[in-house]
Design an enzyme around this catalytic site. Sequence first.
Site, short mmCIF file in Angstrom:
data_model
loop_
_atom_site.label_atom_id
_atom_site.label_comp_id
_atom_site.label_asym_id
_atom_site.label_seq_id
_atom_site.Cartn_x
_atom_site.Cartn_y
_atom_site.Cartn_z
N GLU A 139 0.86 -1.14 0.02
CA GLU A 139 0.06 0.10 0.14
C GLU A 139 0.54 1.25 0.17
O GLU A 139 0.63 2.35 -0.70
CB GLU A 139 -0.89 0.12 1.23
CG GLU A 139 -1.93 -1.05 1.36
CD GLU A 139 -1.51 -2.09 2.08
OE1 GLU A 139 -0.30 -2.44 2.00
OE2 GLU A 139 -2.18 -3.02 2.68
N HIS A 195 22.55 4.84 -14.10
CA HIS A 195 21.24 5.06 -13.32
C HIS A 195 20.61 6.62 -13.19
O HIS A 195 19.52 6.89 -12.51
CB HIS A 195 21.87 4.97 -11.59
CG HIS A 195 22.62 3.68 -11.33
ND1 HIS A 195 24.01 3.42 -11.80
CD2 HIS A 195 22.28 2.76 -11.09
CE1 HIS A 195 24.23 2.41 -11.55
NE2 HIS A 195 23.20 1.59 -11.08
#
Length: 767
Positions: free
Chosen positions: A16, A699
């Site tokens: 969640e 990245h």
Amino acid sequence: MKTHILGFPRIGQDRELKKALESYWRGDSHIGELELCGRRLRQHHWFQQADAGLDFVTVGDFAYYDQMLNTSALVGAAPKRFGEQQGDISLDTQFLMARGRAPGHADVPAQEMTKWFDTNYHYLVPELSADQEFSLSSQQLFNEVAEAQALSLPVKAVLIGPVTYLWLSKCAGESFDKLSLLERLLPVYAQILQKLADLGVTWVQIDEPVLSLDLPQAWQGALELAYHRLQRRDINLLVATYFSPLAENLWLASHLPVAGLHIDGVRAAHEVQAVVDQLPEYKVLSLGIINGRNIWRSDLNALLETIQPVHQRLKDRLWLSCSCSLLHVPVDVKREDALPEGLQHWLAFATQKLDELTILKQALLTPNDARVQTALKAAAYSAQQRKADSRWRNDTVRSEVEQLSHADAQRKSDFTQREVAQAQALDLPLLPTTTIGSFPQTAAIRRARADFKAGNLSAEAYNKAMEAEIATAISEQEALGIDVLVHGEAERNDMVEYFGEQLEGFVFTRFGWVQSYGSRCVKPPIIVGDVSRPQPMTVAWTRYAQSLTNKPVKGMLTGPVTLLCWSFVRDDIPRSEVALQLALAVRKEVVDLEQAGIGIIQIDEPAFREGLPLRKSEQNAYWAWAVRAFRISASGVVDQTQIHTHMCYSEFNDCINHIAAMDADVITIETARSGMALLQAFEDFDYPNGIGPGVYDIHSPRVPETQAMAHLLTLAARRIPLQRLWVNPDCGLKTRQWPEVRAALTHMVEATQQLRQQLQQPLQASR
Ligand code: GLN
Ligand code: ZN
């Protein structure tokens, strides 16, 4: 006697928190919604602890992004680039520190992220300056305490200790002695404790996992000083350490002037007696007896045998806990309804571990209680079943492992001879260019995989789709002029899962998510038994890719140590043995690839360093079996076949000799972000084989310029003999987009050509 845990997973059983965070970051929801999600999760987890019968609920383990970042906010350590802080450090500023971007802010470089001790959890490294000031700058902890108190729950607050905080931080700008900041940091900790005392908190767990490291004397002294300074009458401090034995810190830890000590009773089981002997009369010992790093149901009967004598000595001064925070295990095994028959009962995730603690406590206090007896019997039965279940036992593999010889861990010839054979066989240019394996995992690829898994796409159609992706990857690389190609890993969702799904001995959970960093989670597979490879795993895809080009295609495998480190492994088979079983499986794949005409094979080992024990005294044993496992996986081939390996996020300075002992023909590593700083290791130690220091930081979405890469390459060329230097990005490209990748690789090839030309000029001039 009390029971408690050091921390609970915060991401939620359905992730969640991940969803709420990402929705907020996308701008799809308001901060209030995110905070509501956080509040609900905390409450739910506290009630779980209380309902399970624990004596405390742990408050302060929650973080929207990371617990170290929380601590930086708490003590007011936000570097200037994140803006002048007036008052408290907001959640948005924290996200800016973590991600380099936040609503309404220009992008700035995020704080560095690194692995939390020997786990796969990543924390945000605090950046402290020599003139760093600290001040209490976040109310989150106090608000959470008030939240729990409003629910009438018995609170134990948790903080990261000042010494661990400093130890894990880095110097911004020029380097200085981080300990010089302790004097300035302690008053803020004192203030925090004061506020907690004002709120009526009686117990505070202070995590000092640095106690599990080989600490310099000055840092041992710092612990002493800090806890002398933080003493107070109205609040009890429980100093917690985990992940490793206390070793030479045992006396220090036992005698810190605090009310209690928590130790990792799993990894430091052999020290329990010594700690009990040392512990002053007034102190509580919190024994972390339930494994917080693994998912197997405990054999409570066996644990009781360890605890009973301790209980007899300490009585009420014995507390029971998990070895470390439960952050490192999934939330609830009850929901895993798709596991093979019986398996659910062998496992305990965070929720089940709470119950285990309560049963242990009851077994000590009311041993004759019928329910306790039943629970103990059930645990014993499950442990027995697991040991006896022949479904997961493979005697052929066991004997193959037993028969492994010294020669099996040895290439046929030395590198110098292999180098010659490979040069002839492969005929590569000087400074060969390559990539690390994966190309962008596009939405189309992910959709095809999801459809296939859901049964909405036939195997045939799926294979066609993946072949088309491979063909695209090959033609892109041909067009870019790369020398050693890869098939692009379109068919792989995850580098461990992909292999685990095809190996015997692995099982997968449906909801077994573990936080890796921020909103990112991984779902580590479970190695339930002996590992073997029933059939080739990558040969068809790789052979197909090779059929499309005259250039060499590099086969791509995940290495045995990484498969091990990124899975949950049985606790009743030595890790070293499981590593050898994995090594054999990979070895067979390597040999099959060679047989299929693949001349270069990469065995990725990004977790090689992560598996290293924290204590130096335990490290040599690890290197011995880990290096052997890799060598066994790599040594089934002829001299002409070139073995590559790849590592990322690695610190090499203290272990380059072991990396060299792996004897891969070529290693590709991450270096771009540090501007080749890593190459220092290669200067101090004459690395004998081929090296590709990454010249392109994958990245970041930024496309590096040709000149920047050429510069890095020149730096590398000063330290690495040209004949052994490779040119490649830092890591796989699966998280990037094609346009960036195309542009960046074009620059990489240009930079290589420039250097090749420069190298030729002196030759031509001298003719
Ligand atoms: N071959 C893998 C890839 O390119 C390596 C990933 C890694 O090192 N983590 O994605
Ligand atoms: Zn990598």
